[in-house]
Design an enzyme around this catalytic site. Structure first.
Site, PDB file in Angstrom:
ATOM      1  CE  LYS A   1      -2.606  -4.308  -3.592  1.00  0.00           C
ATOM      2  NZ  LYS A   1      -3.144  -4.368  -2.060  1.00  0.00           N
TER       3      LYS A   1
ATOM      4  CB  SER B   1      -1.848  -0.832  -0.911  1.00  0.00           C
ATOM      5  OG  SER B   1      -2.438  -2.101  -0.761  1.00  0.00           O
TER       6      SER B   1
ATOM      7  CB  SER C   1      -5.272  -2.506   0.912  1.00  0.00           C
ATOM      8  OG  SER C   1      -4.109  -1.906   1.416  1.00  0.00           O
TER       9      SER C   1
END
Ligand code: GLN
Length: 493
Positions: free
Chosen positions: A82, A157, A181
Protein backbone atom coordinates in the site's frame (compact mmCIF):
# COMPACT_ATOMS: atom_id res chain seq x y z
CA UNK A 1 2.18 -22.99 -17.06
CA UNK A 2 3.70 -19.53 -16.62
CA UNK A 3 0.34 -17.79 -16.35
CA UNK A 4 -0.77 -20.26 -13.67
CA UNK A 5 2.01 -19.44 -11.22
CA UNK A 6 0.18 -16.45 -9.85
CA UNK A 7 -2.70 -18.65 -8.73
CA UNK A 8 -0.48 -20.33 -6.16
CA UNK A 9 -0.44 -19.35 -2.51
CA UNK A 10 2.78 -17.91 -1.07
CA UNK A 11 3.34 -21.20 0.76
CA UNK A 12 3.06 -23.11 -2.54
CA UNK A 13 5.35 -20.60 -4.27
CA UNK A 14 7.92 -21.23 -1.57
CA UNK A 15 7.68 -24.99 -2.12
CA UNK A 16 7.94 -24.59 -5.90
CA UNK A 17 10.98 -22.34 -5.62
CA UNK A 18 12.73 -24.68 -3.20
CA UNK A 19 12.08 -27.75 -5.31
CA UNK A 20 13.20 -25.94 -8.44
CA UNK A 21 9.84 -26.26 -10.25
CA UNK A 22 10.18 -22.63 -11.32
CA UNK A 23 12.52 -19.74 -10.68
CA UNK A 24 12.00 -16.41 -8.92
CA UNK A 25 12.50 -14.70 -12.29
CA UNK A 26 9.67 -16.75 -13.82
CA UNK A 27 7.47 -16.04 -10.84
CA UNK A 28 8.09 -12.31 -11.01
CA UNK A 29 7.63 -12.26 -14.76
CA UNK A 30 4.26 -13.99 -14.49
CA UNK A 31 3.06 -11.41 -12.00
CA UNK A 32 4.40 -8.48 -14.02
CA UNK A 33 2.62 -9.82 -17.12
CA UNK A 34 -0.63 -10.09 -15.22
CA UNK A 35 -0.18 -6.54 -13.94
CA UNK A 36 0.46 -5.39 -17.49
CA UNK A 37 -2.70 -7.05 -18.78
CA UNK A 38 -5.21 -6.00 -16.12
CA UNK A 39 -3.98 -3.35 -13.70
CA UNK A 40 -4.75 -0.35 -15.91
CA UNK A 41 -8.42 -1.14 -15.90
CA UNK A 42 -8.50 -1.99 -12.20
CA UNK A 43 -6.32 1.05 -11.35
CA UNK A 44 -4.90 -0.78 -8.33
CA UNK A 45 -1.26 0.24 -8.77
CA UNK A 46 0.23 3.71 -8.49
CA UNK A 47 3.76 2.54 -9.17
CA UNK A 48 4.96 -0.75 -10.67
CA UNK A 49 8.59 -1.65 -9.93
CA UNK A 50 9.33 -3.89 -12.94
CA UNK A 51 13.07 -3.28 -13.10
CA UNK A 52 13.73 -3.40 -9.37
CA UNK A 53 11.60 -6.54 -9.06
CA UNK A 54 13.39 -8.30 -11.91
CA UNK A 55 16.81 -7.43 -10.43
CA UNK A 56 15.70 -8.69 -7.03
CA UNK A 57 14.36 -11.89 -8.61
CA UNK A 58 17.74 -12.57 -10.23
CA UNK A 59 19.39 -12.16 -6.85
CA UNK A 60 16.84 -14.47 -5.26
CA UNK A 61 17.60 -17.13 -7.87
CA UNK A 62 21.33 -16.94 -7.15
CA UNK A 63 20.59 -17.33 -3.46
CA UNK A 64 18.30 -20.28 -4.12
CA UNK A 65 20.98 -21.89 -6.25
CA UNK A 66 23.71 -21.34 -3.69
CA UNK A 67 22.04 -22.42 -0.48
CA UNK A 68 18.39 -23.42 -0.56
CA UNK A 69 18.26 -24.52 3.04
CA UNK A 70 19.24 -21.10 4.35
CA UNK A 71 17.01 -18.97 2.16
CA UNK A 72 14.74 -16.76 4.23
CA UNK A 73 11.08 -17.76 4.18
CA UNK A 74 9.79 -15.26 1.61
CA UNK A 75 12.69 -15.55 -0.84
CA UNK A 76 11.59 -14.78 -4.39
CA UNK A 77 7.92 -14.14 -3.51
CA UNK A 78 6.40 -11.01 -5.06
CA UNK A 79 4.64 -8.54 -2.76
CA UNK A 80 2.62 -5.41 -3.37
CA UNK A 81 2.63 -2.64 -0.76
CA UNK A 82 0.00 0.00 0.00
CA UNK A 83 1.36 3.40 -0.96
CA UNK A 84 1.08 4.56 2.66
CA UNK A 85 4.13 2.51 3.67
CA UNK A 86 7.45 4.15 2.91
CA UNK A 87 9.73 2.36 0.46
CA UNK A 88 13.28 3.66 0.23
CA UNK A 89 14.02 5.21 -3.15
CA UNK A 90 10.57 4.33 -4.49
CA UNK A 91 7.91 7.01 -4.77
CA UNK A 92 5.39 6.86 -1.94
CA UNK A 93 2.39 9.09 -2.60
CA UNK A 94 -0.17 8.24 0.11
CA UNK A 95 -2.57 8.53 -2.85
CA UNK A 96 -2.39 12.30 -2.36
CA UNK A 97 -1.47 15.28 -4.47
CA UNK A 98 0.39 16.41 -1.33
CA UNK A 99 2.98 13.62 -1.67
CA UNK A 100 2.69 12.69 -5.32
CA UNK A 101 6.42 13.21 -5.94
CA UNK A 102 7.74 12.10 -2.56
CA UNK A 103 10.65 9.67 -2.61
CA UNK A 104 11.34 8.39 0.90
CA UNK A 105 14.91 8.19 2.22
CA UNK A 106 14.09 5.06 4.24
CA UNK A 107 11.67 2.13 4.27
CA UNK A 108 9.01 1.31 6.82
CA UNK A 109 9.99 -1.45 9.21
CA UNK A 110 7.25 -3.78 7.90
CA UNK A 111 8.56 -3.47 4.32
CA UNK A 112 12.14 -3.80 5.50
CA UNK A 113 11.28 -7.01 7.35
CA UNK A 114 9.42 -8.46 4.36
CA UNK A 115 12.41 -7.66 2.13
CA UNK A 116 14.89 -8.99 4.68
CA UNK A 117 12.87 -12.21 4.48
CA UNK A 118 13.47 -12.25 0.74
CA UNK A 119 10.17 -10.85 -0.57
CA UNK A 120 10.28 -8.97 -3.87
CA UNK A 121 8.54 -5.59 -4.04
CA UNK A 122 6.54 -5.56 -7.25
CA UNK A 123 4.64 -2.29 -6.82
CA UNK A 124 2.84 0.27 -4.70
CA UNK A 125 -0.92 0.07 -4.50
CA UNK A 126 -3.65 2.67 -4.74
CA UNK A 127 -5.86 3.45 -1.73
CA UNK A 128 -8.04 6.20 -0.27
CA UNK A 129 -5.96 9.32 0.33
CA UNK A 130 -4.22 9.08 3.73
CA UNK A 131 -6.28 5.95 4.43
CA UNK A 132 -9.51 7.92 4.71
CA UNK A 133 -12.32 6.09 3.01
CA UNK A 134 -14.29 2.91 2.62
CA UNK A 135 -14.58 2.59 -1.14
CA UNK A 136 -11.22 3.57 -2.61
CA UNK A 137 -12.90 6.46 -4.40
CA UNK A 138 -10.95 9.11 -2.45
CA UNK A 139 -7.61 8.67 -4.19
CA UNK A 140 -5.86 11.46 -6.09
CA UNK A 141 -5.05 8.73 -8.64
CA UNK A 142 -8.69 7.80 -9.23
CA UNK A 143 -10.93 4.98 -8.00
CA UNK A 144 -9.91 1.32 -7.88
CA UNK A 145 -12.32 -1.21 -9.37
CA UNK A 146 -13.44 -4.54 -7.97
CA UNK A 147 -12.22 -7.43 -10.17
CA UNK A 148 -15.40 -9.40 -9.35
CA UNK A 149 -17.51 -6.69 -10.95
CA UNK A 150 -15.94 -3.62 -12.49
CA UNK A 151 -18.91 -1.44 -11.56
CA UNK A 152 -18.39 -2.12 -7.88
CA UNK A 153 -15.97 -0.63 -5.36
CA UNK A 154 -13.25 -2.90 -3.93
CA UNK A 155 -13.69 -1.41 -0.44
CA UNK A 156 -11.25 0.89 1.26
CA UNK A 157 -9.05 2.29 2.15
CA UNK A 158 -6.69 -0.57 1.14
CA UNK A 159 -8.64 -1.44 -2.02
CA UNK A 160 -5.62 -1.60 -4.30
CA UNK A 161 -3.85 -3.93 -1.94
CA UNK A 162 -6.76 -6.39 -1.76
CA UNK A 163 -7.35 -6.20 -5.52
CA UNK A 164 -3.70 -7.06 -6.18
CA UNK A 165 -4.31 -10.42 -4.52
CA UNK A 166 -7.76 -11.03 -6.01
CA UNK A 167 -6.36 -10.26 -9.49
CA UNK A 168 -3.17 -12.31 -9.16
CA UNK A 169 -0.78 -9.36 -9.28
CA UNK A 170 1.18 -10.39 -6.18
CA UNK A 171 1.35 -13.30 -3.76
CA UNK A 172 0.51 -11.09 -0.82
CA UNK A 173 0.36 -7.44 0.02
CA UNK A 174 0.94 -5.20 3.00
CA UNK A 175 -1.78 -2.74 3.94
CA UNK A 176 -2.94 -0.71 6.93
CA UNK A 177 -6.12 -0.84 8.97
CA UNK A 178 -7.23 2.08 11.12
CA UNK A 179 -10.96 1.37 11.33
CA UNK A 180 -11.38 -1.55 8.93
CA UNK A 181 -9.19 -0.84 5.92
CA UNK A 182 -7.71 -4.33 5.70
CA UNK A 183 -10.80 -6.34 6.68
CA UNK A 184 -13.44 -4.53 4.64
CA UNK A 185 -11.65 -4.65 1.23
CA UNK A 186 -10.72 -8.28 1.98
CA UNK A 187 -14.40 -9.06 2.41
CA UNK A 188 -15.42 -7.15 -0.74
CA UNK A 189 -12.83 -8.83 -2.96
CA UNK A 190 -12.72 -12.38 -1.59
CA UNK A 191 -9.24 -12.40 -0.05
CA UNK A 192 -7.90 -13.02 3.45
CA UNK A 193 -7.07 -9.93 5.51
CA UNK A 194 -5.78 -9.64 9.05
CA UNK A 195 -5.42 -6.58 11.24
CA UNK A 196 -3.02 -7.68 13.95
CA UNK A 197 -3.17 -6.59 17.59
CA UNK A 198 -2.16 -2.94 18.00
CA UNK A 199 1.58 -3.05 18.69
CA UNK A 200 2.23 -6.43 17.02
CA UNK A 201 3.70 -4.79 13.88
CA UNK A 202 5.81 -1.63 13.93
CA UNK A 203 4.25 1.57 12.56
CA UNK A 204 7.65 3.09 11.83
CA UNK A 205 7.65 4.47 8.31
CA UNK A 206 3.89 4.15 7.91
CA UNK A 207 2.38 7.50 6.97
CA UNK A 208 0.27 8.38 10.00
CA UNK A 209 -3.49 8.68 9.84
CA UNK A 210 -4.65 8.03 13.44
CA UNK A 211 -1.70 6.82 15.46
CA UNK A 212 -3.60 5.10 18.28
CA UNK A 213 -5.44 2.95 15.73
CA UNK A 214 -3.18 2.40 12.68
CA UNK A 215 -1.85 -1.15 12.21
CA UNK A 216 -0.06 -2.88 9.34
CA UNK A 217 -1.22 -6.31 8.18
CA UNK A 218 -1.31 -8.52 5.09
CA UNK A 219 -3.83 -9.38 2.40
CA UNK A 220 -3.26 -12.94 1.25
CA UNK A 221 -4.85 -15.71 -0.79
CA UNK A 222 -4.97 -18.22 2.10
CA UNK A 223 -5.04 -18.35 5.89
CA UNK A 224 -1.70 -20.20 5.94
CA UNK A 225 -0.16 -17.34 3.95
CA UNK A 226 -1.49 -14.81 6.46
CA UNK A 227 0.18 -16.79 9.26
CA UNK A 228 3.46 -17.01 7.33
CA UNK A 229 3.57 -13.31 6.53
CA UNK A 230 2.41 -11.97 9.86
CA UNK A 231 5.27 -13.74 11.57
CA UNK A 232 7.74 -12.24 9.10
CA UNK A 233 6.69 -8.62 9.73
CA UNK A 234 5.96 -8.71 13.49
CA UNK A 235 8.08 -7.80 16.49
CA UNK A 236 9.45 -5.09 18.71
CA UNK A 237 11.05 -2.18 16.89
CA UNK A 238 13.13 0.39 18.74
CA UNK A 239 11.88 2.98 16.24
CA UNK A 240 8.27 2.56 17.38
CA UNK A 241 7.71 2.82 21.13
CA UNK A 242 4.18 1.43 20.75
CA UNK A 243 5.43 -1.84 19.26
CA UNK A 244 5.28 -4.58 21.87
CA UNK A 245 8.20 -6.57 23.15
CA UNK A 246 6.65 -10.02 23.08
CA UNK A 247 8.04 -13.13 21.42
CA UNK A 248 6.54 -13.64 17.95
CA UNK A 249 5.07 -17.13 17.66
CA UNK A 250 5.71 -19.32 14.64
CA UNK A 251 2.12 -18.80 13.51
CA UNK A 252 2.31 -21.17 10.54
CA UNK A 253 3.79 -24.03 12.55
CA UNK A 254 1.20 -23.56 15.30
CA UNK A 255 -1.58 -23.46 12.71
CA UNK A 256 -0.43 -26.71 11.18
CA UNK A 257 -0.58 -28.38 14.60
CA UNK A 258 -4.01 -26.85 15.33
CA UNK A 259 -5.33 -28.04 11.96
CA UNK A 260 -5.07 -31.65 13.08
CA UNK A 261 -7.14 -31.08 16.21
CA UNK A 262 -10.85 -30.62 16.71
CA UNK A 263 -12.26 -27.29 17.81
CA UNK A 264 -13.73 -28.91 20.93
CA UNK A 265 -13.49 -26.52 23.85
CA UNK A 266 -13.43 -23.40 21.67
CA UNK A 267 -16.19 -20.98 22.57
CA UNK A 268 -17.29 -18.82 19.67
CA UNK A 269 -19.20 -15.68 20.64
CA UNK A 270 -21.88 -14.20 18.38
CA UNK A 271 -22.40 -10.60 19.52
CA UNK A 272 -26.07 -9.74 19.20
CA UNK A 273 -25.27 -6.06 18.59
CA UNK A 274 -23.48 -6.94 15.32
CA UNK A 275 -26.64 -8.37 13.77
CA UNK A 276 -28.03 -4.90 13.36
CA UNK A 277 -30.94 -3.41 11.50
CA UNK A 278 -29.76 -2.65 8.00
CA UNK A 279 -27.54 -5.73 7.87
CA UNK A 280 -27.92 -7.34 4.46
CA UNK A 281 -29.93 -10.59 4.75
CA UNK A 282 -27.42 -12.60 2.71
CA UNK A 283 -24.51 -11.33 4.82
CA UNK A 284 -26.37 -12.34 7.97
CA UNK A 285 -27.20 -15.80 6.60
CA UNK A 286 -23.61 -16.36 5.56
CA UNK A 287 -22.31 -15.38 9.01
CA UNK A 288 -24.77 -17.66 10.76
CA UNK A 289 -23.88 -20.51 8.42
CA UNK A 290 -20.21 -19.98 9.24
CA UNK A 291 -21.06 -20.28 12.93
CA UNK A 292 -22.86 -23.58 12.30
CA UNK A 293 -19.83 -24.90 10.44
CA UNK A 294 -17.63 -24.15 13.43
CA UNK A 295 -20.12 -25.93 15.65
CA UNK A 296 -19.83 -29.02 13.45
CA UNK A 297 -16.08 -28.89 14.05
CA UNK A 298 -16.65 -29.11 17.79
CA UNK A 299 -16.81 -25.44 18.79
CA UNK A 300 -19.49 -24.21 21.15
CA UNK A 301 -21.59 -21.24 20.01
CA UNK A 302 -22.60 -18.66 22.58
CA UNK A 303 -24.62 -15.51 22.15
CA UNK A 304 -22.79 -12.60 23.72
CA UNK A 305 -23.46 -8.92 24.25
CA UNK A 306 -21.08 -6.04 23.56
CA UNK A 307 -23.42 -3.30 24.75
CA UNK A 308 -21.48 -0.27 23.54
CA UNK A 309 -21.05 -1.47 19.95
CA UNK A 310 -23.31 1.21 18.48
CA UNK A 311 -21.11 3.90 20.04
CA UNK A 312 -18.01 2.69 18.19
CA UNK A 313 -18.76 4.49 14.95
CA UNK A 314 -19.33 7.96 16.47
CA UNK A 315 -16.36 7.47 18.80
CA UNK A 316 -14.15 6.47 15.87
CA UNK A 317 -15.32 9.43 13.79
CA UNK A 318 -14.29 11.78 16.61
CA UNK A 319 -10.99 10.20 17.62
CA UNK A 320 -9.63 9.28 14.17
CA UNK A 321 -10.20 12.78 12.70
CA UNK A 322 -8.80 14.36 15.88
CA UNK A 323 -5.57 12.38 15.52
CA UNK A 324 -5.53 12.96 11.78
CA UNK A 325 -5.85 16.73 12.14
CA UNK A 326 -2.80 16.67 14.37
CA UNK A 327 -0.79 14.21 12.23
CA UNK A 328 -1.51 16.06 9.01
CA UNK A 329 -0.42 19.43 10.38
CA UNK A 330 3.09 18.57 9.20
CA UNK A 331 2.15 19.02 5.53
CA UNK A 332 2.74 22.74 5.42
CA UNK A 333 4.73 23.19 2.21
CA UNK A 334 7.90 23.92 4.17
CA UNK A 335 9.57 20.61 4.86
CA UNK A 336 8.38 18.21 2.20
CA UNK A 337 5.53 17.40 -0.10
CA UNK A 338 3.58 19.77 -2.31
CA UNK A 339 4.37 23.48 -2.12
CA UNK A 340 2.08 26.14 -3.59
CA UNK A 341 3.63 28.49 -6.13
CA UNK A 342 3.40 32.28 -6.27
CA UNK A 343 2.76 33.05 -2.63
CA UNK A 344 3.47 36.32 -0.87
CA UNK A 345 3.57 35.39 2.82
CA UNK A 346 3.75 32.44 5.20
CA UNK A 347 0.05 32.06 6.01
CA UNK A 348 -0.72 32.13 2.31
CA UNK A 349 1.86 29.39 1.81
CA UNK A 350 0.13 27.17 4.39
CA UNK A 351 -3.32 27.94 3.10
CA UNK A 352 -2.66 27.45 -0.59
CA UNK A 353 -0.42 24.41 -0.11
CA UNK A 354 -2.99 22.61 2.02
CA UNK A 355 -5.95 23.63 -0.17
CA UNK A 356 -4.21 22.32 -3.27
CA UNK A 357 -2.52 19.30 -1.67
CA UNK A 358 -5.41 17.61 0.12
CA UNK A 359 -8.59 16.13 -1.35
CA UNK A 360 -12.14 16.74 -0.09
CA UNK A 361 -12.38 13.82 2.35
CA UNK A 362 -9.04 14.65 3.98
CA UNK A 363 -10.14 18.26 4.41
CA UNK A 364 -13.43 17.08 5.94
CA UNK A 365 -11.52 14.99 8.50
CA UNK A 366 -9.14 17.86 9.32
CA UNK A 367 -12.12 20.15 9.91
CA UNK A 368 -13.92 17.61 12.13
CA UNK A 369 -10.71 16.86 14.02
CA UNK A 370 -9.81 20.49 14.61
CA UNK A 371 -13.35 21.15 15.78
CA UNK A 372 -13.50 18.31 18.33
CA UNK A 373 -10.10 19.33 19.70
CA UNK A 374 -10.93 23.04 19.95
CA UNK A 375 -11.18 24.41 23.48
CA UNK A 376 -14.96 24.89 23.32
CA UNK A 377 -15.74 21.31 22.23
CA UNK A 378 -12.87 19.25 23.65
CA UNK A 379 -14.76 18.10 26.76
CA UNK A 380 -18.03 17.46 24.98
CA UNK A 381 -16.53 15.47 22.11
CA UNK A 382 -12.89 14.39 22.35
CA UNK A 383 -12.75 13.72 26.08
CA UNK A 384 -16.15 12.04 26.07
CA UNK A 385 -15.18 9.86 23.10
CA UNK A 386 -12.06 8.71 24.97
CA UNK A 387 -14.24 7.72 27.95
CA UNK A 388 -16.61 5.77 25.72
CA UNK A 389 -13.62 4.10 24.04
CA UNK A 390 -12.79 2.63 27.45
CA UNK A 391 -16.32 1.24 27.74
CA UNK A 392 -15.91 -0.43 24.34
CA UNK A 393 -12.59 -1.94 25.46
CA UNK A 394 -14.26 -3.18 28.67
CA UNK A 395 -17.08 -4.83 26.70
CA UNK A 396 -14.55 -6.99 24.85
CA UNK A 397 -12.57 -7.71 28.03
CA UNK A 398 -15.61 -8.99 29.83
CA UNK A 399 -16.76 -11.07 26.82
CA UNK A 400 -13.37 -12.76 26.57
CA UNK A 401 -13.07 -13.22 30.34
CA UNK A 402 -16.52 -14.63 30.89
CA UNK A 403 -18.04 -15.98 27.72
CA UNK A 404 -15.91 -16.82 24.68
CA UNK A 405 -12.45 -17.33 23.14
CA UNK A 406 -13.14 -15.76 19.77
CA UNK A 407 -15.89 -13.60 18.29
CA UNK A 408 -17.57 -14.28 14.96
CA UNK A 409 -19.46 -11.49 13.21
CA UNK A 410 -20.16 -9.91 9.84
CA UNK A 411 -17.37 -7.72 8.42
CA UNK A 412 -19.61 -5.07 6.86
CA UNK A 413 -23.33 -4.42 6.63
CA UNK A 414 -23.35 -5.19 2.88
CA UNK A 415 -21.32 -6.57 0.00
CA UNK A 416 -19.45 -4.31 -2.46
CA UNK A 417 -21.64 -1.38 -3.49
CA UNK A 418 -21.67 0.44 -6.82
CA UNK A 419 -18.93 2.92 -7.66
CA UNK A 420 -20.41 6.37 -7.05
CA UNK A 421 -23.27 4.89 -5.01
CA UNK A 422 -22.42 6.50 -1.67
CA UNK A 423 -20.11 9.35 -2.67
CA UNK A 424 -22.72 12.01 -2.10
CA UNK A 425 -23.55 10.78 1.37
CA UNK A 426 -20.49 10.69 3.66
CA UNK A 427 -22.60 9.55 6.61
CA UNK A 428 -23.91 6.49 4.77
CA UNK A 429 -20.36 5.76 3.70
CA UNK A 430 -19.18 5.98 7.32
CA UNK A 431 -21.90 3.46 8.31
CA UNK A 432 -20.01 0.79 6.36
CA UNK A 433 -17.44 0.90 9.18
CA UNK A 434 -19.92 0.12 11.98
CA UNK A 435 -18.71 -3.46 12.45
CA UNK A 436 -14.97 -3.05 11.97
CA UNK A 437 -14.30 0.03 14.14
CA UNK A 438 -15.05 -1.64 17.52
CA UNK A 439 -12.06 -4.03 17.35
CA UNK A 440 -9.88 -1.16 16.10
CA UNK A 441 -10.79 1.03 19.06
CA UNK A 442 -10.03 -1.88 21.41
CA UNK A 443 -6.71 -2.61 19.66
CA UNK A 444 -7.75 -6.24 19.10
CA UNK A 445 -6.73 -8.51 16.24
CA UNK A 446 -9.44 -8.97 13.64
CA UNK A 447 -9.60 -10.95 10.44
CA UNK A 448 -11.78 -11.29 7.40
CA UNK A 449 -12.00 -14.73 5.76
CA UNK A 450 -13.70 -15.19 2.37
CA UNK A 451 -16.68 -17.45 2.96
CA UNK A 452 -19.42 -17.21 0.34
CA UNK A 453 -20.96 -15.07 -2.40
CA UNK A 454 -24.29 -13.29 -2.59
CA UNK A 455 -26.92 -13.54 -5.33
CA UNK A 456 -25.00 -10.92 -7.37
CA UNK A 457 -21.91 -13.14 -7.19
CA UNK A 458 -20.10 -10.72 -4.90
CA UNK A 459 -17.85 -12.01 -2.12
CA UNK A 460 -18.92 -12.16 1.52
CA UNK A 461 -16.26 -12.41 4.23
CA UNK A 462 -16.67 -13.40 7.86
CA UNK A 463 -15.04 -11.42 10.64
CA UNK A 464 -13.21 -13.03 13.56
CA UNK A 465 -11.97 -11.05 16.57
CA UNK A 466 -9.67 -12.48 19.25
CA UNK A 467 -8.15 -11.24 22.52
CA UNK A 468 -4.98 -9.15 22.21
CA UNK A 469 -1.97 -11.10 20.88
CA UNK A 470 -4.08 -14.20 20.23
CA UNK A 471 -3.79 -14.12 16.45
CA UNK A 472 -3.19 -17.88 16.65
CA UNK A 473 -6.87 -18.32 17.59
CA UNK A 474 -7.90 -16.27 14.56
CA UNK A 475 -5.80 -18.43 12.26
CA UNK A 476 -7.03 -21.76 13.56
CA UNK A 477 -10.69 -20.65 13.42
CA UNK A 478 -10.31 -18.99 10.03
CA UNK A 479 -8.70 -22.08 8.54
CA UNK A 480 -11.80 -24.17 9.43
CA UNK A 481 -13.99 -21.66 7.63
CA UNK A 482 -11.65 -21.65 4.65
CA UNK A 483 -12.08 -25.44 4.32
CA UNK A 484 -15.85 -25.22 4.01
CA UNK A 485 -16.13 -21.87 2.25
CA UNK A 486 -18.34 -21.82 -0.84
CA UNK A 487 -16.54 -19.00 -2.64
CA UNK A 488 -14.22 -19.53 -5.57
CA UNK A 489 -11.18 -17.48 -4.61
CA UNK A 490 -9.16 -18.17 -7.74
CA UNK A 491 -8.07 -15.10 -9.64
CA UNK A 492 -10.71 -12.67 -10.81
CA UNK A 493 -10.10 -10.10 -13.47
N1 GLN B 1 -13.19 3.59 6.50
C1 GLN B 1 -12.55 4.10 7.68
C2 GLN B 1 -12.22 5.56 7.51
O1 GLN B 1 -12.50 6.09 6.47
C3 GLN B 1 -11.34 3.28 8.02
C4 GLN B 1 -10.19 3.59 7.18
C5 GLN B 1 -8.95 2.84 7.59
O2 GLN B 1 -9.00 1.84 8.27
N2 GLN B 1 -7.80 3.38 7.15
O3 GLN B 1 -11.69 6.17 8.40
Amino acid sequence: MAMELNKLSAVQMREGLLSGDFSAVELTKTHLEKIESSSKELNNFITVCSKEATDAANKADSLLKKDKSNCPKLTGIPIAVKDMLLTKGIRTTCSSNMLKDFIPPYSSTAVEKAEANGAILIGKTNHDEFGMGTSNENSYFGPVKNPWNLERVPGGSSGGSAVSIAAGHAAFSLATDTGGSIRQPASYTGVVGIKPTYGRVSRYGVIAFASSLDQVGPHTRTVEDAALILEAISGKDSNDSTSIDLPVPDFLKDLRVAKEQSLAGLKVGLPKEYFIEGLDKEVEESTRRAAKELEKEGAELVEISLPHTSAALPVYYILAPAEASSNLARYDGVRYGHRAAKISNLSELYEKTRSEGFGAEVKRRILIGSYVLSSGSYDAFYHKAQQVRTLIIDDFKSAFQNSCDVILAPVCPSTAFKIGGLVKSPLKMYLQDALTTPASLAGLPGMSVPFSTDSNNLPIGVQLIAPAFKEDILFKTAERLERVATIDTSIHC
